[in-house]
Write an enzyme that holds these catalytic residues in place. Structure first.
Site, PDB file in Angstrom:
ATOM      1  N   HIS A 266       7.073  49.359 -55.334  1.00 23.52           N
ATOM      2  CA  HIS A 266       7.610  50.715 -55.289  1.00 23.52           C
ATOM      3  C   HIS A 266       9.122  50.592 -55.229  1.00 23.52           C
ATOM      4  CE1 HIS A 266       8.513  54.811 -54.009  1.00 23.52           C
ATOM      5  NE2 HIS A 266       7.274  55.141 -54.253  1.00 23.52           N
ATOM      6  N   ASP A 322      -0.753  54.325 -54.811  1.00 23.39           N
ATOM      7  CA  ASP A 322      -1.602  54.539 -55.982  1.00 23.39           C
ATOM      8  C   ASP A 322      -2.753  53.534 -56.065  1.00 23.39           C
ATOM      9  OD1 ASP A 322       0.030  56.612 -57.057  1.00 23.39           O
ATOM     10  OD2 ASP A 322       1.457  55.084 -57.719  1.00 23.39           O
TER      11      ASP A 322
END
Lengths: 385, 385
Positions: A266, A322
């Site tokens: 991320h 996710d």
């Protein structure tokens, strides 16, 4: 003039007191409260209130807000008829943008379009926020039935937000464990500082346009594969791997070819995404409690995660939110192309909080450009070109 | 970290070679060509091509583009049926955002949503641009009939863009003078550097979302009263004045109370808006040629303009493009609340040009925030609040 920074990276676009992110420590807070605490102790309804109003509500305030949300779940039959004329092959996010924009026409709110002071009226902002947030889930679930040729399942007033969303999807009394996991997922996705879709909501909102139109702009932005679509990719990737014992070799192969591993890493977090930690726990609990019922993809995910720990962990690359959310949604009976819609339902709380904040101290967004084009020149008639 | 500038004023958000504005000299250029020349010598079709492709087309290229636009005017009957379920009281810009988002589901384009390279494919970008631009006018005109209870007027292939738009509104062979004026209005509104709606298109587009969804985000942004709605206000203002002989006293009264005079002044122009000069000429020509037929509001506008010349002119405040465009649209039979829709039809060319430019050198927009909220704190259980 300021320096040009592509994507406005590092450029402050707003003052905000809604959420904050410490990427080095892996801490995300909403109004100062850690996301891990909210996922554990709060509900989506309470978290939405916290985001919108800036404080944790009293029991009475929460009950009233919850009542308003339940009262606002139904959508007029016009929307059902409209959906019947949309092609079943279209993406749910396209349906959602169209439906939210269409809904705007049914509720007093075009006052905003005519330039009155209503946009700065707190009661108006609250009423519109409830109308939108309550109906997001209904639209998403309606479409699931209509695109498959069935009449939609009417919302129930006796269920909480996450429970009712699950109920509207499956038409059955919601599984309490799944409802609790979905509730946590909604909390975890409700807000994340200034991302592209939230920024689109600020830009649209700054013209004092109708709030349904603001949310529709944000939905259209979230729909992009660079923003909201990654959890769908994770599920596809796990399918491609096929079985747990292939995970390690598959990972090596991907890394050797420098291919993307979906659901890992991320931009903002240097340590593990705090939202991922919570979802990982939930996935492990679910596997323990419901062993035989869960999709085989869970085992593949665990194997991939383990393989990645030694190969990617030392580089600071960990599974992100996710990686787990798509798997959990799939297990609840939510199809893959609806994952981003569930994300939109959750993030709608954050979008509305930012819309409200923008209105309080509004200035229309009108940045400049670095002009790189032709200098002034004369028009050339068509037969001289 | 850069300094925080509200509304990103003076902050460059993109590199662009589409349009440029010299506010001191009152010059606006598209791809280097002066707007005054384009309004005089070009057509909306040619100007749209210029914006999209970066150069004035050859006769053959223009004919091919024009043919594609004409072939793409029809919309599927689904849209007509959808519009029948929208309330007639809704604002046309709400309808337009909903309809463009709905249209996305009918055309291959969700490839973009799945993250393929199609978004960077020039042919894909061109095809989608034509599909959207051609249908914008159809949707706007369809709604005018449907909201009044009538079946829409089908587009005609034998008419140019502006002619066909007028035809679809009125159901009659278009008046050539009106069509020429509308064509010029479309050219003048097609592009204007980085305004809020164009910026919203860039932000949405930067996630590689479907182009219909990009345009829908821009439409929702343009709908705001701080952005696209001013020409509607001008007409309301002229009605309020009531007669030419009251214009001067009304203006004095407004100035004394420091109230806004709609259609005057522009943040960017220190001299008269070049687009206003062109429209003023057109209005005067129209009044000369069609004396008895024009609305009495024209006479009031001329009187107000004259009164304002001595009172506001010395301060650098002149009529802007909105002052004239609304009046001209009204004269052509376009109702007031559709003025912004016509603006959207025109500006769609600019939005698509910026979308294309964004894709060529894309980076997702993710600015930062100045966090002004609470520091990290512990969650408080509900009975301790």
């Amino acid at each position: 003039m300021s320096q040009y920074l592509p994507g406005l990276e590092g450029v402050p676009a707003t003052r905000s007191n809604i959420s904050d992110l410490d990427g080095k420590r892996g801490i995300l807070t909403y109004r100062g409260y850690r996301i891990a605490d909210l996922a554990r102790y709060s509900t989506f309804e309470e978290t939405a209130m916290l985001l919108l109003d800036g404080k944790l509500p009293s029991r009475e305030e929460l009950a009233e807000f919850d009542r308003q949300l339940r009262e606002n779940r139904r959508v007029k039959y016009n929307l059902r008829e409209i959906m019947k004329y949309l092609p079943a092959t279209g993406h749910p996010m396209q349906m959602l943008q169209a439906s939210i924009a269409a809904l705007s026409m049914f509720y007093p709110g075009d006052e905003c379009l005519t330039g009155s002071d209503l946009c700065e009226d707190l009661e108006y902002v609250h009423t519109m926020s409830v109308k939108i947030l309550a109906r997001m889930a209904t639209l998403v679930a309606m479409w699931e039935h209509i695109r498959n040729g069935y009449d939609p399942v009417e919302p129930r007033k006796d269920l909480g937000y996450a429970e009712n969303l699950l109920y509207m999807f499956n038409g059955e009394d919601p599984d309490p464990l799944y409802a609790r996991i979905l509730d946590a997922c909604l909390i975890l996705h409700a807000e994340h500082t200034i991302n592209a879709s939230t920024f689109a909501a600020l830009v649209a909102g700054s013209t004092l346009t109708n709030p349904f139109l603001v949310i529709a702009a944000a939905i259209g932005t979230l729909a992009g594969p660079l923003h909201g679509g990654a959890n769908q990719k994770v599920v596809q990737m796990l399918r491609e791997i096929g079985s747990p014992d292939r995970a390690e070799a598959w990972l090596e192969e991907q890394l050797r070819h420098k291919r993307k591993i979906w659901g890992f890493g991320h931009r903002e977090y240097k340590v593990k995404d705090p939202r991922a930690i919570i979802l990982q726990d939930m996935m492990m609990d679910l596997m323990k409690e419901r062993g035989g019922e869960v999709t085989p993809l869970f085992e593949i995910a665990v194997a991939l995660e383990k393989a990645a720990e030694s190969r990617l962990g030392p580089k600071g690359v960990y599974p992100n939110v996710d990686f787990y959310s798509g798997l959990l949604y799939l297990q609840m009976g939510i199809p893959e192309d609806q994952f981003t819609s569930i994300f939109a339902v959750a993030r709608c709380a954050g979008w509305l909080a930012h819309w409200r904040e923008q209105l309080k101290d509004n200035r229309i967004f009108r940045p400049t450009q670095v002009y790189t084009g032709e200098a002034e020149r004369d028009y050339v008639p068509i037969d001289q070109r």
